[in-house]
Scaffold this motif. Sequence first.
Motif, PDB file in Angstrom:
ATOM      1  N   MET A  82     -18.769  60.962 -22.900  1.00 13.29           N
ATOM      2  CA  MET A  82     -17.740  60.100 -23.514  1.00 13.29           C
ATOM      3  C   MET A  82     -17.258  59.086 -22.476  1.00 13.29           C
ATOM      4  SD  MET A  82     -14.173  61.161 -25.398  1.00 13.29           S
ATOM      5  CE  MET A  82     -13.119  59.918 -26.087  1.00 13.29           C
ATOM      6  N   THR A  83     -17.166  57.835 -22.908  1.00 11.52           N
ATOM      7  CA  THR A  83     -16.766  56.748 -22.003  1.00 11.52           C
ATOM      8  C   THR A  83     -15.273  56.834 -21.710  1.00 11.52           C
ATOM      9  OG1 THR A  83     -18.470  55.320 -22.928  1.00 11.52           O
ATOM     10  CG2 THR A  83     -16.719  54.265 -21.653  1.00 11.52           C
ATOM     11  N   ASP A  84     -14.943  56.732 -20.437  1.00 16.56           N
ATOM     12  CA  ASP A  84     -13.536  56.695 -20.017  1.00 16.56           C
ATOM     13  C   ASP A  84     -13.127  55.220 -19.919  1.00 16.56           C
ATOM     14  OD1 ASP A  84     -11.054  56.940 -18.949  1.00 16.56           O
ATOM     15  OD2 ASP A  84     -11.643  58.261 -17.304  1.00 16.56           O
ATOM     16  N   TYR A  85     -12.671  54.671 -21.037  1.00 14.76           N
ATOM     17  CA  TYR A  85     -12.339  53.238 -21.093  1.00 14.76           C
ATOM     18  C   TYR A  85     -11.195  52.873 -20.149  1.00 14.76           C
ATOM     19  CZ  TYR A  85     -15.260  53.199 -25.297  1.00 14.76           C
ATOM     20  OH  TYR A  85     -16.302  53.325 -26.172  1.00 14.76           O
ATOM     21  N   ALA A  86     -10.204  53.724 -20.069  1.00 14.92           N
ATOM     22  CA  ALA A  86      -9.052  53.446 -19.207  1.00 14.92           C
ATOM     23  C   ALA A  86      -9.476  53.306 -17.752  1.00 14.92           C
ATOM     24  CB  ALA A  86      -8.000  54.543 -19.365  1.00 14.92           C
ATOM     25  N   GLN A  87     -10.390  54.193 -17.305  1.00 11.60           N
ATOM     26  CA  GLN A  87     -10.843  54.143 -15.922  1.00 11.60           C
ATOM     27  C   GLN A  87     -11.666  52.888 -15.662  1.00 11.60           C
ATOM     28  OE1 GLN A  87      -9.932  56.405 -13.476  1.00 11.60           O
ATOM     29  NE2 GLN A  87     -10.827  54.783 -12.161  1.00 11.60           N
ATOM     30  N   GLU A  88     -12.530  52.533 -16.586  1.00 10.09           N
ATOM     31  CA  GLU A  88     -13.333  51.317 -16.421  1.00 10.09           C
ATOM     32  C   GLU A  88     -12.444  50.084 -16.359  1.00 10.09           C
ATOM     33  OE1 GLU A  88     -16.828  50.544 -18.626  1.00 10.09           O
ATOM     34  OE2 GLU A  88     -17.417  52.643 -18.787  1.00 10.09           O
ATOM     35  N   GLN A  89     -11.441  50.076 -17.183  1.00  8.86           N
ATOM     36  CA  GLN A  89     -10.524  48.938 -17.187  1.00  8.86           C
ATOM     37  C   GLN A  89      -9.747  48.859 -15.875  1.00  8.86           C
ATOM     38  OE1 GLN A  89      -8.133  49.361 -20.723  1.00  8.86           O
ATOM     39  NE2 GLN A  89      -9.931  49.352 -22.073  1.00  8.86           N
ATOM     40  N   GLN A  90      -9.299  50.031 -15.369  1.00  7.58           N
ATOM     41  CA  GLN A  90      -8.551  50.049 -14.114  1.00  7.58           C
ATOM     42  C   GLN A  90      -9.416  49.608 -12.954  1.00  7.58           C
ATOM     43  OE1 GLN A  90      -5.293  50.518 -13.715  1.00  7.58           O
ATOM     44  NE2 GLN A  90      -5.546  50.074 -11.509  1.00  7.58           N
ATOM     45  N   ASP A  91     -10.658  50.064 -12.931  1.00  8.79           N
ATOM     46  CA  ASP A  91     -11.570  49.676 -11.855  1.00  8.79           C
ATOM     47  C   ASP A  91     -11.826  48.162 -11.869  1.00  8.79           C
ATOM     48  OD1 ASP A  91     -11.732  52.317 -11.124  1.00  8.79           O
ATOM     49  OD2 ASP A  91     -13.668  52.671 -12.127  1.00  8.79           O
ATOM     50  N   GLU A  92     -11.956  47.603 -13.067  1.00  7.84           N
ATOM     51  CA  GLU A  92     -12.208  46.159 -13.142  1.00  7.84           C
ATOM     52  C   GLU A  92     -10.989  45.379 -12.666  1.00  7.84           C
ATOM     53  OE1 GLU A  92     -14.213  42.986 -16.180  1.00  7.84           O
ATOM     54  OE2 GLU A  92     -12.625  44.236 -17.023  1.00  7.84           O
ATOM     55  N   ILE A  93      -9.798  45.840 -13.041  1.00  5.55           N
ATOM     56  CA  ILE A  93      -8.589  45.128 -12.629  1.00  5.55           C
ATOM     57  C   ILE A  93      -8.486  45.109 -11.108  1.00  5.55           C
ATOM     58  CG2 ILE A  93      -6.072  45.255 -12.577  1.00  5.55           C
ATOM     59  CD1 ILE A  93      -6.164  46.160 -15.486  1.00  5.55           C
ATOM     60  N   GLU A  94      -8.782  46.217 -10.459  1.00  6.17           N
ATOM     61  CA  GLU A  94      -8.721  46.276  -8.995  1.00  6.17           C
ATOM     62  C   GLU A  94      -9.736  45.320  -8.375  1.00  6.17           C
ATOM     63  OE1 GLU A  94      -9.249  50.320  -7.916  1.00  6.17           O
ATOM     64  OE2 GLU A  94      -7.308  50.986  -8.719  1.00  6.17           O
ATOM     65  N   ALA A  95     -10.912  45.225  -8.979  1.00  7.95           N
ATOM     66  CA  ALA A  95     -11.928  44.308  -8.461  1.00  7.95           C
ATOM     67  C   ALA A  95     -11.484  42.854  -8.639  1.00  7.95           C
ATOM     68  CB  ALA A  95     -13.253  44.550  -9.169  1.00  7.95           C
ATOM     69  N   ILE A  96     -10.911  42.542  -9.780  1.00  8.66           N
ATOM     70  CA  ILE A  96     -10.460  41.168 -10.048  1.00  8.66           C
ATOM     71  C   ILE A  96      -9.327  40.790  -9.092  1.00  8.66           C
ATOM     72  CG2 ILE A  96      -9.353  39.660 -11.747  1.00  8.66           C
ATOM     73  CD1 ILE A  96     -12.331  40.202 -12.238  1.00  8.66           C
ATOM     74  N   GLN A  97      -8.427  41.723  -8.817  1.00  9.00           N
ATOM     75  CA  GLN A  97      -7.327  41.456  -7.891  1.00  9.00           C
ATOM     76  C   GLN A  97      -7.840  41.152  -6.481  1.00  9.00           C
ATOM     77  OE1 GLN A  97      -5.045  45.080  -8.548  1.00  9.00           O
ATOM     78  NE2 GLN A  97      -3.441  43.923  -9.630  1.00  9.00           N
ATOM     79  N   SER A  98      -8.909  41.832  -6.081  1.00  9.28           N
ATOM     80  CA  SER A  98      -9.459  41.602  -4.742  1.00  9.28           C
ATOM     81  C   SER A  98     -10.236  40.289  -4.670  1.00  9.28           C
ATOM     82  CB  SER A  98     -10.361  42.776  -4.332  1.00  9.28           C
ATOM     83  OG  SER A  98     -11.507  42.846  -5.183  1.00  9.28           O
ATOM     84  N   ILE A  99     -10.873  39.904  -5.773  1.00  6.98           N
ATOM     85  CA  ILE A  99     -11.645  38.645  -5.798  1.00  6.98           C
ATOM     86  C   ILE A  99     -10.721  37.438  -5.946  1.00  6.98           C
ATOM     87  CG2 ILE A  99     -13.390  37.325  -7.059  1.00  6.98           C
ATOM     88  CD1 ILE A  99     -14.613  40.012  -7.934  1.00  6.98           C
ATOM     89  N   TYR A 100      -9.690  37.548  -6.771  1.00  8.35           N
ATOM     90  CA  TYR A 100      -8.761  36.441  -7.045  1.00  8.35           C
ATOM     91  C   TYR A 100      -7.323  36.873  -6.715  1.00  8.35           C
ATOM     92  CZ  TYR A 100     -12.802  35.007  -9.879  1.00  8.35           C
ATOM     93  OH  TYR A 100     -14.067  34.677 -10.309  1.00  8.35           O
ATOM     94  N   PRO A 101      -7.036  37.114  -5.434  1.00  7.27           N
ATOM     95  CA  PRO A 101      -5.700  37.624  -5.082  1.00  7.27           C
ATOM     96  C   PRO A 101      -4.566  36.648  -5.409  1.00  7.27           C
ATOM     97  CG  PRO A 101      -6.908  36.956  -3.118  1.00  7.27           C
ATOM     98  CD  PRO A 101      -7.885  36.907  -4.254  1.00  7.27           C
ATOM     99  N   GLU A 102      -4.832  35.344  -5.291  1.00  2.00           N
ATOM    100  CA  GLU A 102      -3.784  34.359  -5.565  1.00  2.00           C
ATOM    101  C   GLU A 102      -3.796  33.903  -7.016  1.00  2.00           C
ATOM    102  OE1 GLU A 102      -4.214  31.158  -2.833  1.00  2.00           O
ATOM    103  OE2 GLU A 102      -3.860  32.403  -1.041  1.00  2.00           O
ATOM    104  N   GLU A 103      -4.941  33.989  -7.659  1.00  2.66           N
ATOM    105  CA  GLU A 103      -5.067  33.504  -9.034  1.00  2.66           C
ATOM    106  C   GLU A 103      -4.682  34.570 -10.068  1.00  2.66           C
ATOM    107  OE1 GLU A 103      -7.393  33.426  -6.758  1.00  2.66           O
ATOM    108  OE2 GLU A 103      -7.845  31.310  -6.330  1.00  2.66           O
ATOM    109  N   TYR A 104      -4.709  35.836  -9.667  1.00  7.50           N
ATOM    110  CA  TYR A 104      -4.429  36.931 -10.598  1.00  7.50           C
ATOM    111  C   TYR A 104      -2.919  37.076 -10.825  1.00  7.50           C
ATOM    112  CZ  TYR A 104      -4.090  41.691 -12.481  1.00  7.50           C
ATOM    113  OH  TYR A 104      -3.800  42.792 -13.265  1.00  7.50           O
ATOM    114  N   GLU A 105      -2.552  37.345 -12.094  1.00  9.84           N
ATOM    115  CA  GLU A 105      -1.142  37.602 -12.430  1.00  9.84           C
ATOM    116  C   GLU A 105      -1.072  38.659 -13.538  1.00  9.84           C
ATOM    117  OE1 GLU A 105       2.875  35.342 -14.128  1.00  9.84           O
ATOM    118  OE2 GLU A 105       1.055  34.197 -13.668  1.00  9.84           O
ATOM    119  N   GLU A 106      -0.320  39.731 -13.269  1.00 11.76           N
ATOM    120  CA  GLU A 106      -0.137  40.776 -14.282  1.00 11.76           C
ATOM    121  C   GLU A 106       0.917  40.339 -15.287  1.00 11.76           C
ATOM    122  OE1 GLU A 106       2.117  44.775 -13.934  1.00 11.76           O
ATOM    123  OE2 GLU A 106       0.023  45.227 -13.393  1.00 11.76           O
ATOM    124  N   ILE A 107       0.620  40.527 -16.577  1.00  7.62           N
ATOM    125  CA  ILE A 107       1.555  40.138 -17.636  1.00  7.62           C
ATOM    126  C   ILE A 107       2.197  41.384 -18.263  1.00  7.62           C
ATOM    127  CG2 ILE A 107       1.777  38.982 -19.870  1.00  7.62           C
ATOM    128  CD1 ILE A 107      -0.506  37.135 -18.976  1.00  7.62           C
TER     129      ILE A 107
END
Length: 227
Positions: free
Chosen positions: A1-26
């Motif tokens: 079974m796919t752990d969607y929450a974990q995949e989403q969290q992992d992607e957010i961490e990667a995006i934050q590291s790639i775009y530290p100034e461009e990323y904004e949490e809403i």
Amino acid sequence: MTDYAQEQQDEIEAIQSIYPEEYEEISTDPTCFSVFVQTEDYEDDTDVGAACTLQFTYTPTYPDEVPLVEITNYENITDEDDVEELQQLLLQQAEENVGMVMVFTLVSALQDLLHERIEKKKEEEEQIRSRKKEQEEAAEMARFEGTRVNIETFMSWKQKFDEERRLQKEKKVDTTIKLGKLTGKELFMRDVTLNESDIQFLDDGEDEGVTIDESLFEDLDDLDIED
């Protein structure tokens, strides 16, 4: 079974590291964030480059379905057709990547699309400048070339030229008369009585007689003059 929450969290961490100034949490529920996307030549508060904000909202089963994606805050992109095209192309990219995390892919695709739009805009502006320059050069050449000569235009020009010359001559003669500066020939041509002046002078001389000083010839015998 796919752990969607974990995949989403992992992607957010990667995006934050790639775009530290461009990323904004809403928000965190649902998970919503934005990434500021810009072209390499973008300059804030100028008309150089282009930029916009790409907002993502995860669905419960993302990445097995397309997330909610919205493009906002366009910078230097005002054409509604361009905006609509960007949204359609981005949706197409999202559908092609269903089953995989796709935020980085969509951000990169949007960045490339913005670059294409800016280059297209530059080319259009350059074409406008080029056409304007060509028109100005053509007008300048036409000014130097003047009217092309044919028989009709030449005869028309010659008639005007001859008339101008005639008027200039008449004006010159009238000016000379007013200033009292007629030449001898002009005086002679205008006053026919002048051609009798020398004859009158000779006639006057005959009437009065010519006086000869005979003493001037008394010593002629003393001169050694050959016969």
